[in-house]
Design a protein around this motif. Sequence first.
Motif, PDB file in Angstrom:
ATOM      1  N   PRO A  29     -17.736   5.399  26.657  1.00 40.56           N
ATOM      2  CA  PRO A  29     -18.702   6.470  26.437  1.00 40.56           C
ATOM      3  C   PRO A  29     -20.008   5.754  26.037  1.00 40.56           C
ATOM      4  CG  PRO A  29     -16.697   7.205  25.089  1.00 40.56           C
ATOM      5  CD  PRO A  29     -16.509   5.829  25.701  1.00 40.56           C
ATOM      6  N   TRP A  30     -20.347   4.586  25.331  1.00 37.78           N
ATOM      7  CA  TRP A  30     -21.220   3.807  25.082  1.00 37.78           C
ATOM      8  C   TRP A  30     -21.864   3.083  26.513  1.00 37.78           C
ATOM      9  CZ3 TRP A  30     -24.018   4.202  21.063  1.00 37.78           C
ATOM     10  CH2 TRP A  30     -23.401   4.538  19.672  1.00 37.78           C
ATOM     11  N   GLY A  31     -21.011   2.789  27.285  1.00 37.98           N
ATOM     12  CA  GLY A  31     -21.279   2.191  28.789  1.00 37.98           C
ATOM     13  C   GLY A  31     -22.037   3.347  29.369  1.00 37.98           C
ATOM     14  N   ARG A  32     -21.573   4.284  29.582  1.00 39.07           N
ATOM     15  CA  ARG A  32     -22.266   5.612  30.325  1.00 39.07           C
ATOM     16  C   ARG A  32     -23.507   5.980  29.490  1.00 39.07           C
ATOM     17  NH1 ARG A  32     -17.082   8.209  30.155  1.00 39.07           N
ATOM     18  NH2 ARG A  32     -15.607   7.183  31.837  1.00 39.07           N
ATOM     19  N   GLY A  33     -23.568   6.101  28.225  1.00 37.68           N
ATOM     20  CA  GLY A  33     -24.603   6.596  27.442  1.00 37.68           C
ATOM     21  C   GLY A  33     -25.914   5.794  27.542  1.00 37.68           C
ATOM     22  N   LEU A  34     -25.735   4.402  27.426  1.00 31.09           N
ATOM     23  CA  LEU A  34     -26.741   3.315  27.372  1.00 31.09           C
ATOM     24  C   LEU A  34     -27.176   3.409  29.000  1.00 31.09           C
ATOM     25  CD1 LEU A  34     -25.271   0.692  25.002  1.00 31.09           C
ATOM     26  CD2 LEU A  34     -27.202   2.193  24.797  1.00 31.09           C
ATOM     27  N   GLU A  35     -26.157   3.316  29.933  1.00 31.43           N
ATOM     28  CA  GLU A  35     -26.904   3.366  31.236  1.00 31.43           C
ATOM     29  C   GLU A  35     -27.846   4.698  31.471  1.00 31.43           C
ATOM     30  OE1 GLU A  35     -23.122   3.516  33.383  1.00 31.43           O
ATOM     31  OE2 GLU A  35     -23.311   1.505  33.916  1.00 31.43           O
ATOM     32  N   ALA A  36     -27.505   5.855  30.801  1.00 27.34           N
ATOM     33  CA  ALA A  36     -28.170   6.982  31.173  1.00 27.34           C
ATOM     34  C   ALA A  36     -29.507   6.918  30.334  1.00 27.34           C
ATOM     35  CB  ALA A  36     -27.394   8.285  30.574  1.00 27.34           C
ATOM     36  N   VAL A  37     -29.446   6.325  29.060  1.00 27.57           N
ATOM     37  CA  VAL A  37     -30.751   6.320  28.030  1.00 27.57           C
ATOM     38  C   VAL A  37     -31.758   5.204  27.882  1.00 27.57           C
ATOM     39  CG1 VAL A  37     -31.074   6.590  25.613  1.00 27.57           C
ATOM     40  CG2 VAL A  37     -29.469   8.090  26.705  1.00 27.57           C
ATOM     41  N   ARG A  38     -31.110   3.983  28.226  1.00 25.14           N
ATOM     42  CA  ARG A  38     -31.760   2.614  28.031  1.00 25.14           C
ATOM     43  C   ARG A  38     -32.742   2.319  28.938  1.00 25.14           C
ATOM     44  NH1 ARG A  38     -29.083  -3.090  27.068  1.00 25.14           N
ATOM     45  NH2 ARG A  38     -30.755  -4.070  25.916  1.00 25.14           N
ATOM     46  N   PRO A  39     -34.000   2.115  28.908  1.00 25.94           N
ATOM     47  CA  PRO A  39     -34.880   1.817  29.952  1.00 25.94           C
ATOM     48  C   PRO A  39     -34.392   0.279  29.856  1.00 25.94           C
ATOM     49  CG  PRO A  39     -36.226   2.935  28.364  1.00 25.94           C
ATOM     50  CD  PRO A  39     -34.894   2.787  27.908  1.00 25.94           C
TER      51      PRO A  39
END
Length: 241
Positions: free
Chosen positions: A67-77
Amino acid sequence: MTFRIDVLTIFPEYLAPLGQSLLGKAAAKGLVSVGVHDLRQWTDDVHRTVDDSPYGGGPGMVMRPEPWGRGLEAVRPPGTRLVVPTPAGRPFTQAVAAQWATEPGLVFACGRYEGIDQRVADWAAEGGPVSEVSIGDYVLAGGESAVLVMVEAVTRLLPGVVGNAESVEFDSHADGLLEGPSYTRPATWRGHEVPPVLLSGDHAAIARWRRAQSLRRTADRRPDLLTGLPDGALTAADRAA
Ligand SMILES: COC(=O)COc1cccc(COC(=O)c2cn[nH]c2)c1
């Protein structure tokens, strides 16, 4: 120009205060924009599972990496610093806050349980700086409170956020020393007097007195700060005080 803050957490409602007070004014001025994201939106099961048992055994649960991998890919510039509050981190200090305030923004990952699978921070370091930082030597239930603390410390240093820029410059820790006592009216209050030098109008004497108070308080409450001062930070007058 606009400082961008994103926070990933399983308790998004906990970070609602990020829209209030000082930060609220800054947001209204367009100086800061904040996004709070529920980590569970990036889970892949009907139960929206974010944790699992630790490899190697031991108490508690660990936050799953996916979940962290997907979330960071979605959110982190790309290239944006990822900040992970943790009791096992390097100290978060005013100097760190000042450094981060010069960057375009921050992404915060709020750990819960026994922490986040370490591969998340290791993988995230491939996409930009990662800072695992501690706000103090104690253990919280999760990173959310630490994020509130760090966001406040950083955003007040952004240009235009704090009205009187000078008041920021003369904060405690800004010169490596603790700020001394402050007073305002009335001159006598419940039998307690304001130190007369502050009413004297002698600005040189006032500056000397304030410096002496700052040094005394630092020696008394935070002697560790005195050993860490750069050479020459203490003048001969300081040492005589
Ligand atoms: C890789 O980093 C992690 O896994 C972080 O995981 C956790 C686990 C439990 C609690 C926290 C929150 O941070 C603190 O307790 C903390 C920060 N400063 N002082 C206390 C974070």
